[in-house]
Design an enzyme around this catalytic site. Sequence first.
Site, PDB file in Angstrom:
ATOM      1  N   ILE A   1      -4.678 -17.085  23.110  1.00 46.99           N
ATOM      2  CA  ILE A   1      -5.452 -17.272  21.824  1.00 46.99           C
ATOM      3  C   ILE A   1      -4.951 -18.712  21.335  1.00 46.99           C
ATOM      4  O   ILE A   1      -3.636 -18.877  21.150  1.00 46.99           O
ATOM      5  CB  ILE A   1      -5.317 -16.192  20.759  1.00 46.99           C
ATOM      6  CG1 ILE A   1      -5.212 -14.814  21.773  1.00 46.99           C
ATOM      7  CG2 ILE A   1      -6.058 -16.406  19.729  1.00 46.99           C
ATOM      8  CD1 ILE A   1      -6.826 -14.662  22.184  1.00 46.99           C
TER       9      ILE A   1
ATOM     10  N   ALA B   1       9.830  -8.729  27.208  1.00 48.81           N
ATOM     11  CA  ALA B   1      10.675  -7.590  26.905  1.00 48.81           C
ATOM     12  C   ALA B   1      10.055  -6.888  25.453  1.00 48.81           C
ATOM     13  O   ALA B   1       9.876  -5.730  25.358  1.00 48.81           O
ATOM     14  CB  ALA B   1      12.175  -7.796  26.786  1.00 48.81           C
TER      15      ALA B   1
ATOM     16  N   GLY C   1       2.210 -11.007   9.106  1.00 46.20           N
ATOM     17  CA  GLY C   1       1.884 -12.272   9.694  1.00 46.20           C
ATOM     18  C   GLY C   1       0.612 -12.911   9.585  1.00 46.20           C
ATOM     19  O   GLY C   1      -0.198 -13.398  10.855  1.00 46.20           O
TER      20      GLY C   1
ATOM     21  N   LYS D   1       7.378  -7.345  24.066  1.00 48.05           N
ATOM     22  CA  LYS D   1       5.876  -6.734  24.063  1.00 48.05           C
ATOM     23  C   LYS D   1       5.837  -5.856  25.161  1.00 48.05           C
ATOM     24  O   LYS D   1       5.000  -4.705  24.488  1.00 48.05           O
ATOM     25  CB  LYS D   1       5.080  -7.925  24.646  1.00 48.05           C
ATOM     26  CG  LYS D   1       4.988  -9.260  23.438  1.00 48.05           C
ATOM     27  CD  LYS D   1       4.507  -8.719  22.236  1.00 48.05           C
ATOM     28  CE  LYS D   1       4.229  -9.859  21.292  1.00 48.05           C
ATOM     29  NZ  LYS D   1       3.536  -9.360  19.810  1.00 48.05           N
TER      30      LYS D   1
ATOM     31  N   TYR E   1      10.563 -12.239  24.941  1.00 46.68           N
ATOM     32  CA  TYR E   1       9.284 -12.311  24.400  1.00 46.68           C
ATOM     33  C   TYR E   1       8.421 -11.209  25.302  1.00 46.68           C
ATOM     34  O   TYR E   1       8.026 -10.092  24.766  1.00 46.68           O
ATOM     35  CB  TYR E   1       8.467 -13.414  24.516  1.00 46.68           C
ATOM     36  CG  TYR E   1       7.085 -13.435  23.919  1.00 46.68           C
ATOM     37  CD1 TYR E   1       6.796 -13.042  22.734  1.00 46.68           C
ATOM     38  CD2 TYR E   1       5.921 -13.178  24.660  1.00 46.68           C
ATOM     39  CE1 TYR E   1       5.655 -13.208  22.068  1.00 46.68           C
ATOM     40  CE2 TYR E   1       4.548 -13.200  24.224  1.00 46.68           C
ATOM     41  CZ  TYR E   1       4.299 -12.964  22.891  1.00 46.68           C
ATOM     42  OH  TYR E   1       3.071 -12.864  22.299  1.00 46.68           O
TER      43      TYR E   1
ATOM     44  N   ASN F   1       1.266  -7.415  13.302  1.00 43.77           N
ATOM     45  CA  ASN F   1       0.673  -8.675  14.277  1.00 43.77           C
ATOM     46  C   ASN F   1       2.144  -9.897  14.056  1.00 43.77           C
ATOM     47  O   ASN F   1       1.944 -10.445  14.660  1.00 43.77           O
ATOM     48  CB  ASN F   1      -0.266  -9.195  13.274  1.00 43.77           C
ATOM     49  CG  ASN F   1      -0.606 -10.796  13.910  1.00 43.77           C
ATOM     50  OD1 ASN F   1      -1.339 -10.871  14.884  1.00 43.77           O
ATOM     51  ND2 ASN F   1      -0.183 -11.595  12.876  1.00 43.77           N
TER      52      ASN F   1
ATOM     53  N   SER G   1       0.646  -7.837  23.636  1.00 42.52           N
ATOM     54  CA  SER G   1       0.503  -8.889  24.641  1.00 42.52           C
ATOM     55  C   SER G   1       0.195  -8.751  25.867  1.00 42.52           C
ATOM     56  O   SER G   1       0.844  -7.738  26.362  1.00 42.52           O
ATOM     57  CB  SER G   1       1.616 -10.152  24.563  1.00 42.52           C
ATOM     58  OG  SER G   1       1.166 -11.149  25.437  1.00 42.52           O
TER      59      SER G   1
ATOM     60  N   ARG H   1      -1.498 -17.270   8.828  1.00 43.37           N
ATOM     61  CA  ARG H   1      -2.374 -17.980   9.637  1.00 43.37           C
ATOM     62  C   ARG H   1      -2.469 -17.234  11.196  1.00 43.37           C
ATOM     63  O   ARG H   1      -2.160 -16.199  11.043  1.00 43.37           O
ATOM     64  CB  ARG H   1      -1.262 -19.200  10.042  1.00 43.37           C
ATOM     65  CG  ARG H   1      -0.001 -19.152  10.526  1.00 43.37           C
ATOM     66  CD  ARG H   1       1.098 -20.378  10.210  1.00 43.37           C
ATOM     67  NE  ARG H   1       2.392 -20.004  10.590  1.00 43.37           N
ATOM     68  CZ  ARG H   1       3.007 -19.909  11.695  1.00 43.37           C
ATOM     69  NH1 ARG H   1       2.564 -20.439  12.586  1.00 43.37           N
ATOM     70  NH2 ARG H   1       4.188 -19.601  11.878  1.00 43.37           N
TER      71      ARG H   1
END
Length: 252
Positions: A190, A159, A13, A161, A157, A91, A144, A16
Amino acid sequence: MKRLQDKVAIVTGSDRGIGKGIAIAFAKEGCNVVVNSHKSNKEGGEVVNEIKKLVSDAIFIVADVSKERDVRNLVDKAVKKFGKLDILVNNAGILVSGTVTTLTEKDWDRQLDVNLKGVFLCTKYVVQQMIKQGKGGRIINISSIAGLVGFPGISAYCASKGGVTELTREVALDCAKYGITVNAIDPGVIVTDMTKTMLEDAATRKMMMENTPVGRFGQPEDIGNAAVFLALDASSFITGHNLVVDGGWTAR
Ligand code: NAP
């Protein structure tokens, strides 16, 4: 001598956002980089060109990290191009909002597939290669702070991470005997496409700033700098660690 001179890294990833920030930070330290995204686009080629201007080498390989065949192809092509792999940065990630009562099964599955299963698949094939090479390596997972503390409205999300954070510790133990360190970075807010909509909403932006004691949001370079640190030969005694890079969000 640059600190990652002649190393080879896959950064998933990385066309960008945070991944790009990591790819550029690695290239500045002399590392050759495999740039990846899940769909073909001009941004991937632009990151490759940027890296080449820094006098490192790079290749752009399209692969969906949640698909085993794609991941095998990503690793095979990377090894064919550079002859070895020293660093993997897991990532690639997605965020789809929804509480447990509103989220669809499809959105749950997709987030777990990309954010957690993708880490498993990439780690599996890269670690197999690193063991074959016999010279250790570095696995860096971009988790995260949502894997450490709860955030309302993003159930799958959080769960996924939380899973990455714990998987990091487990893989660190499995890989220690091979000289392969496995660590995670837990970013706070970020500025990337992922947070764009949140930061455009005045109330959410204010809440996020109030929760970031250093008084600014993070930039992809902030995570790039942390990833360089974990990738160094000098970091060989650090494994199974979650490095929080959040401007103080979770220190309160
Ligand atoms: P972003 O700007 O949305 O970029 C996501 C990247 O992941 C893109 O390169 C995207 O490729 C790639 N990707 C998505 N699904 C993929 C798949 N199935 N296979 C391969 N690549 C895939 O997000 P970001 O903010 O840079 O986030 C990067 C990582 O940091 C994520 O794991 C995220 O959860 C984590 N993180 C971000 C923040 C933040 O505040 N931004 C905070 C904590 C953690 P395409 O361009 O092809 O879509």
